[in-house]
Design a protein around this motif. Structure first.
Motif, PDB file in Angstrom:
ATOM      1  N   GLY A   4     -23.112   2.835   5.787  1.00 25.08           N
ATOM      2  CA  GLY A   4     -24.346   2.795   6.548  1.00 25.08           C
ATOM      3  C   GLY A   4     -24.207   3.166   8.012  1.00 25.08           C
ATOM      4  N   ALA A   5     -22.986   3.449   8.462  1.00 27.46           N
ATOM      5  CA  ALA A   5     -22.758   3.794   9.866  1.00 27.46           C
ATOM      6  C   ALA A   5     -22.342   5.256   9.997  1.00 27.46           C
ATOM      7  N   PRO A   6     -22.776   5.905  11.078  1.00 30.06           N
ATOM      8  CA  PRO A   6     -22.343   7.283  11.295  1.00 30.06           C
ATOM      9  C   PRO A   6     -20.868   7.315  11.674  1.00 30.06           C
ATOM     10  N   MET A   7     -20.165   8.333  11.217  1.00 28.44           N
ATOM     11  CA  MET A   7     -18.741   8.485  11.520  1.00 28.44           C
ATOM     12  C   MET A   7     -18.542   9.757  12.325  1.00 28.44           C
ATOM     13  N   TYR A   8     -17.791   9.667  13.407  1.00 29.48           N
ATOM     14  CA  TYR A   8     -17.535  10.812  14.275  1.00 29.48           C
ATOM     15  C   TYR A   8     -16.555  11.768  13.602  1.00 29.48           C
ATOM     16  N   VAL A   9     -16.803  13.052  13.737  1.00 30.82           N
ATOM     17  CA  VAL A   9     -15.918  14.087  13.202  1.00 30.82           C
ATOM     18  C   VAL A   9     -15.522  14.979  14.371  1.00 30.82           C
ATOM     19  N   THR A  10     -14.202  15.117  14.593  1.00 30.81           N
ATOM     20  CA  THR A  10     -13.735  15.908  15.730  1.00 30.81           C
ATOM     21  C   THR A  10     -14.023  17.391  15.555  1.00 30.81           C
ATOM     22  N   SER A  11     -13.891  17.883  14.328  1.00 32.48           N
ATOM     23  CA  SER A  11     -14.205  19.282  14.028  1.00 32.48           C
ATOM     24  C   SER A  11     -14.413  19.415  12.527  1.00 32.48           C
ATOM     25  N   THR A  22     -25.490  16.756   7.719  1.00 27.94           N
ATOM     26  CA  THR A  22     -26.848  16.916   8.218  1.00 27.94           C
ATOM     27  C   THR A  22     -26.821  16.717   9.724  1.00 27.94           C
ATOM     28  N   VAL A  23     -27.512  17.557  10.455  1.00 28.68           N
ATOM     29  CA  VAL A  23     -27.645  17.384  11.896  1.00 28.68           C
ATOM     30  C   VAL A  23     -28.728  16.330  12.120  1.00 28.68           C
ATOM     31  N   VAL A  24     -28.389  15.294  12.903  1.00 31.74           N
ATOM     32  CA  VAL A  24     -29.294  14.168  13.116  1.00 31.74           C
ATOM     33  C   VAL A  24     -29.503  13.974  14.618  1.00 31.74           C
ATOM     34  N   PRO A  25     -30.737  13.721  15.059  1.00 31.21           N
ATOM     35  CA  PRO A  25     -30.997  13.490  16.489  1.00 31.21           C
ATOM     36  C   PRO A  25     -30.204  12.285  17.009  1.00 31.21           C
ATOM     37  N   GLY A  26     -29.792  12.355  18.270  1.00 33.95           N
ATOM     38  CA  GLY A  26     -29.023  11.279  18.885  1.00 33.95           C
ATOM     39  C   GLY A  26     -29.718   9.931  18.838  1.00 33.95           C
ATOM     40  N   ALA A  27     -31.040   9.911  19.002  1.00 37.47           N
ATOM     41  CA  ALA A  27     -31.785   8.646  18.975  1.00 37.47           C
ATOM     42  C   ALA A  27     -31.688   7.980  17.600  1.00 37.47           C
ATOM     43  N   MET A  32     -28.601   3.374  14.378  1.00 35.17           N
ATOM     44  CA  MET A  32     -27.833   2.998  13.180  1.00 35.17           C
ATOM     45  C   MET A  32     -26.782   1.943  13.529  1.00 35.17           C
ATOM     46  N   PRO A  33     -26.269   1.238  12.514  1.00 36.49           N
ATOM     47  CA  PRO A  33     -25.195   0.278  12.781  1.00 36.49           C
ATOM     48  C   PRO A  33     -24.004   0.979  13.437  1.00 36.49           C
TER      49      PRO A  33
END
Length: 78
Positions: A4-11, A22-27, A32-33
């Motif tokens: 349920g949480a977004p995960m950062y991807v370096t590349s 999927t590209v998701v707006p920063g807001a 999100m958790p």
């Protein structure tokens, strides 16, 4: 996403492909958790380490046989 949480991807090369994204707006991401839900299993795609999240912290496990059965892990960028 993992638990349920977004995960950062370096590349994009840091993850297995084809991999849906999927590209998701920063807001939306900010709402999100911050951490995956307890019990979420993740695998460091770079080194194969497997972790189970508890209290927002990834605890390393030597084998999925050491944790309760459930669906497999989510690959994440190490």
């Amino acid at each position: 996403m993992a638990g349920g949480a977004p995960m950062y991807v370096t590349s994009l090369s840091a993850m297995p492909w084809p991999h849906p994204y999927t590209v998701v707006p920063g807001a939306t991401i900010a709402a999100m958790p911050q951490y995956p839900a307890d019990g979420t299993k993740v695998r460091n795609y770079g080194n194969g380490g497997i972790y189970v999240v508890a209290g927002g912290f990834p605890f390393g496990v030597s084998s999925l046989g050491n944790v309760p059965p459930s669906p497999g892990w989510v690959d994440v960028d190490g």
